[in-house]
Write a protein that holds these residues in place. Structure first.
Motif, short mmCIF file in Angstrom:
data_model
loop_
_atom_site.label_atom_id
_atom_site.label_comp_id
_atom_site.label_asym_id
_atom_site.label_seq_id
_atom_site.Cartn_x
_atom_site.Cartn_y
_atom_site.Cartn_z
N ALA A 145 -26.82 52.58 22.50
CA ALA A 145 -26.40 53.39 23.75
C ALA A 145 -27.39 52.83 24.85
O ALA A 145 -26.79 52.49 26.18
N LEU A 146 -28.65 52.44 24.62
CA LEU A 146 -29.28 51.70 25.80
C LEU A 146 -28.91 50.35 26.18
O LEU A 146 -29.06 49.96 27.18
N GLU A 147 -28.40 49.66 25.01
CA GLU A 147 -27.69 48.33 25.59
C GLU A 147 -26.70 48.42 26.22
O GLU A 147 -26.19 47.62 27.25
N LEU A 148 -25.84 49.48 26.11
CA LEU A 148 -24.72 49.82 26.78
C LEU A 148 -25.00 50.16 28.17
O LEU A 148 -24.61 49.69 29.28
N PHE A 149 -26.26 50.97 28.33
CA PHE A 149 -26.79 51.48 29.71
C PHE A 149 -26.94 49.87 30.58
O PHE A 149 -26.92 49.80 31.74
N LEU A 195 -45.95 50.35 27.85
CA LEU A 195 -44.39 49.78 27.76
C LEU A 195 -44.23 48.49 27.54
O LEU A 195 -43.58 47.87 26.85
N ARG A 196 -45.31 47.45 28.08
CA ARG A 196 -45.25 46.16 27.84
C ARG A 196 -45.43 45.80 26.28
O ARG A 196 -44.72 44.97 25.93
N LEU A 197 -46.30 46.48 25.64
CA LEU A 197 -46.56 46.29 24.29
C LEU A 197 -45.59 46.70 23.60
O LEU A 197 -45.16 46.10 22.47
N ALA A 198 -44.80 47.63 23.91
CA ALA A 198 -43.42 48.12 23.11
C ALA A 198 -42.55 47.15 23.47
O ALA A 198 -41.72 46.82 22.32
N LEU A 199 -42.17 46.44 24.43
CA LEU A 199 -41.19 45.45 24.58
C LEU A 199 -41.76 44.17 23.85
O LEU A 199 -40.84 43.63 23.20
N HIS A 200 -42.90 43.92 23.63
CA HIS A 200 -43.46 42.88 22.76
C HIS A 200 -42.98 43.23 21.33
O HIS A 200 -42.81 42.33 20.43
N ARG A 201 -43.01 44.44 20.78
CA ARG A 201 -42.69 44.97 19.72
C ARG A 201 -41.00 44.78 19.47
O ARG A 201 -40.51 45.16 18.25
N GLY A 202 -40.39 44.72 20.37
CA GLY A 202 -39.02 44.66 20.53
C GLY A 202 -38.44 45.85 20.76
O GLY A 202 -37.17 46.14 20.59
N VAL A 203 -38.80 46.81 21.45
CA VAL A 203 -38.37 48.25 21.59
C VAL A 203 -37.57 48.04 22.80
O VAL A 203 -37.88 47.38 23.89
N ALA A 204 -36.65 48.69 22.89
CA ALA A 204 -35.54 48.57 24.12
C ALA A 204 -35.96 49.78 25.20
O ALA A 204 -36.14 50.73 24.73
N ILE A 205 -36.19 49.48 26.51
CA ILE A 205 -36.72 50.37 27.36
C ILE A 205 -35.68 50.54 28.46
O ILE A 205 -35.41 49.35 29.35
N ASP A 219 -18.99 58.29 26.80
CA ASP A 219 -19.39 59.12 25.81
C ASP A 219 -20.47 58.34 24.88
O ASP A 219 -19.80 57.54 24.20
N THR A 220 -21.57 58.62 24.69
CA THR A 220 -22.38 57.85 23.72
C THR A 220 -22.95 58.71 22.64
O THR A 220 -23.59 58.26 21.91
N ALA A 221 -22.27 59.72 22.35
CA ALA A 221 -22.48 60.67 21.56
C ALA A 221 -22.49 60.26 19.80
O ALA A 221 -23.46 60.60 19.01
N ARG A 222 -21.71 59.56 19.85
CA ARG A 222 -21.66 58.74 18.47
C ARG A 222 -22.43 57.65 18.20
O ARG A 222 -22.51 56.76 17.19
N MET A 223 -22.95 57.00 19.27
CA MET A 223 -23.80 55.91 19.22
C MET A 223 -25.10 56.00 18.77
O MET A 223 -25.95 56.86 19.11
N ASP A 224 -25.89 55.09 18.09
CA ASP A 224 -27.28 55.31 17.90
C ASP A 224 -28.06 54.78 19.34
O ASP A 224 -27.26 54.30 20.17
N ASP A 225 -29.31 55.33 19.34
CA ASP A 225 -29.88 55.22 20.41
C ASP A 225 -29.90 53.75 21.04
O ASP A 225 -29.87 53.50 22.20
N HIS A 226 -30.19 52.86 20.27
CA HIS A 226 -30.25 51.36 20.75
C HIS A 226 -29.07 50.61 21.08
O HIS A 226 -28.83 50.25 22.19
#
Length: 420
Positions: free
Chosen positions: A385-389, A269-279, A376-383
């Motif tokens: 949606a997670l930023e909204l979370f 997970l740490r390496l994914a965050l370094h790659r810029g992945v939202a978790i 409702d996040t159905a029309r949002m892309d995953d990134h």
């Protein structure tokens, strides 16, 4: 495949499938409380299963029997005590049962159901939901003392591996030769392994993976269309899948899990965050969070959240996150019984279903976020949606610290607010 969020919808659908079954109902059960009741006044789980057996169906159950190192968990398990046998006698149960121990100190933790094994309509259910009253919650209405959890329903080729798993466990159940290690006429006989794959249904690519401790099984008979596997050495495909999925993430990782404390998982997970992945990681608000997991809070794109519903008194009450799921890039996901701690990844008997299908993954993510964020996040892309979370969870954290209970949704950050 169809995700089933929370206990009441999941068990309602399972009961419908049992009522419609024409041949068999098989299940692997970890915990079954005597006070648990199926929805819609159907009675206890044993009532539902006994009625199926009375209709002439082949009803088989594999129950976990704790060993001395896990004896404290006997209270919640149907482990074959004299009281349990008395209950089976009183109900004249027609079920066939075998009891099974795990590697000492571990748990037979699979929660799976298989309807009409070996037929074209073979249907399986698996996930993390136990047969206890805390699980019987309707989606979006969690309160104090209740669990948030997920099952998944599968129809198609993948169901044959759930079938194969049941036969492998049934035939080698540890207590099968003991007087109190089985119940019912026919429970003394072994089962043949499946020899045909159900026809394809739907578009999702689904794979079953497990955790099996070495030395628990000896028969590595191949699943139809597969190759023999040295199961005597154990299996860690849950661990391998989780790592591969996190390492392959390009945009987002969404996790719900009862416990995340295995160093290799946190390092990935740490390496994914370094790659810029939202978790986003959703865990029990009252659970113990490891220092290593909390340390990921230094990354702007990491959100650690819990859930708290409104109680009858209008105050927020913690909801126990019992789900074991992950969704990556809004395209790949896994749902099952496997927690991200050392017991589930390296010692328990566990089973997950991983799937690669954008429509299914996004539908599950949208349903979960609708419940947790009331949005409702159905029309949002995953990134997005997670930023909204993250945004809503941080706002709700401020409400939590101010002892204010008018939140949007039920998710709130478990990390202190960022210093401005």
């Amino acid at each position: 495949m169809r995700p089933l969020v929370d206990g009441q919808p999941a068990f309602r659908r399972l009961c419908e499938a049992i009522d419609a079954a024409r041949q068999s109902v098989w299940a692997t059960v970890t915990f079954m409380w005597p006070t648990f009741q199926m929805p819609d006044r159907r009675g206890s789980a044993l009532d539902v299963l006994n009625r199926a057996a009375d209709r002439g169906l082949d009803v088989r159950l594999i129950f976990w029997r704790p060993d001395p190192e896990t004896a404290s968990l006997k209270t919640n398990a149907f482990w074959g005590s004299p009281e349990h046998f008395a209950l089976l006698n009183e109900s004249a149960s027609g079920c066939r049962i075998r009891w099974d121990r795990a590697q000492p100190g571990y748990c037979q933790h699979q929660k799976s159901w298989l309807i009409d094994a070996g037929t074209d309509t073979e249907t399986s259910f698996l996930g993390g939901i136990n047969l206890n009253p805390h699980s019987m919650v309707s989606s979006g209405h969690q309160g104090e003392g209740q669990n948030h959890d997920v099952y998944i329903e599968l129809v198609g080729p993948s169901a044959v591996d759930v079938h194969h798993n049941f036969v492998q466990r049934w035939n080698e159940a540890s207590e099968r030769h003991l007087i109190d290690g089985r119940w019912g006429p026919g429970s003394e006989t072994d089962l043949p392994f499946p020899n045909r794959v159900p026809p394809a249904r739907g578009n999702a690519i689904v794979q079953i993976q497990r955790t099996i401790h070495g030395g628990r099984h000896a028969d590595g008979h191949a699943s139809p269309g597969g190759l023999p596997f040295d199961i005597s050495a154990g299996e860690q495909s849950n661990f391998e899948q989780y790592l591969a999925a996190i390492d392959g993430a390009r945009s987002t990782v969404y996790i719900e899990n009862q416990c995340i404390d295995v160093p290799q998982i946190i390092d990935s997970l740490r390496l994914a965050l370094h790659r810029g992945v939202a978790i986003v990681a959703v865990v029990p608000a009252e659970g113990k969070v490891s220092e290593e997991l909390a340390s990921l809070g230094k990354f702007e794109k990491f959100t650690l959240a819990g859930l708290a519903g409104l109680g009858d008194d209008g105050k927020r009450k913690p909801v126990w996150v019992h789900a074991k799921l992950m969704i990556v890039d809004g395209e790949w996901g896994t749902v099952g019984s496997c927690n991200l701690h050392r017991y589930s990844l390296f010692g328990n008997c566990e089973m997950n279903a991983a799937f690669w299908d954008r429509d299914t993954a996004r539908a599950l993510l949208s349903e979960l976020l609708q419940e947790h964020l009331a949005t409702d996040t159905a029309r949002m892309d995953d990134h997005v949606a997670l930023e909204l979370f993250r945004s809503i969870a941080e706002q709700n954290r401020q409400h939590f610290e101010a002892d204010e209970h008018a939140w949007q949704g039920i998710a709130f950050s478990l990390l202190p607010p960022p210093i401005s």
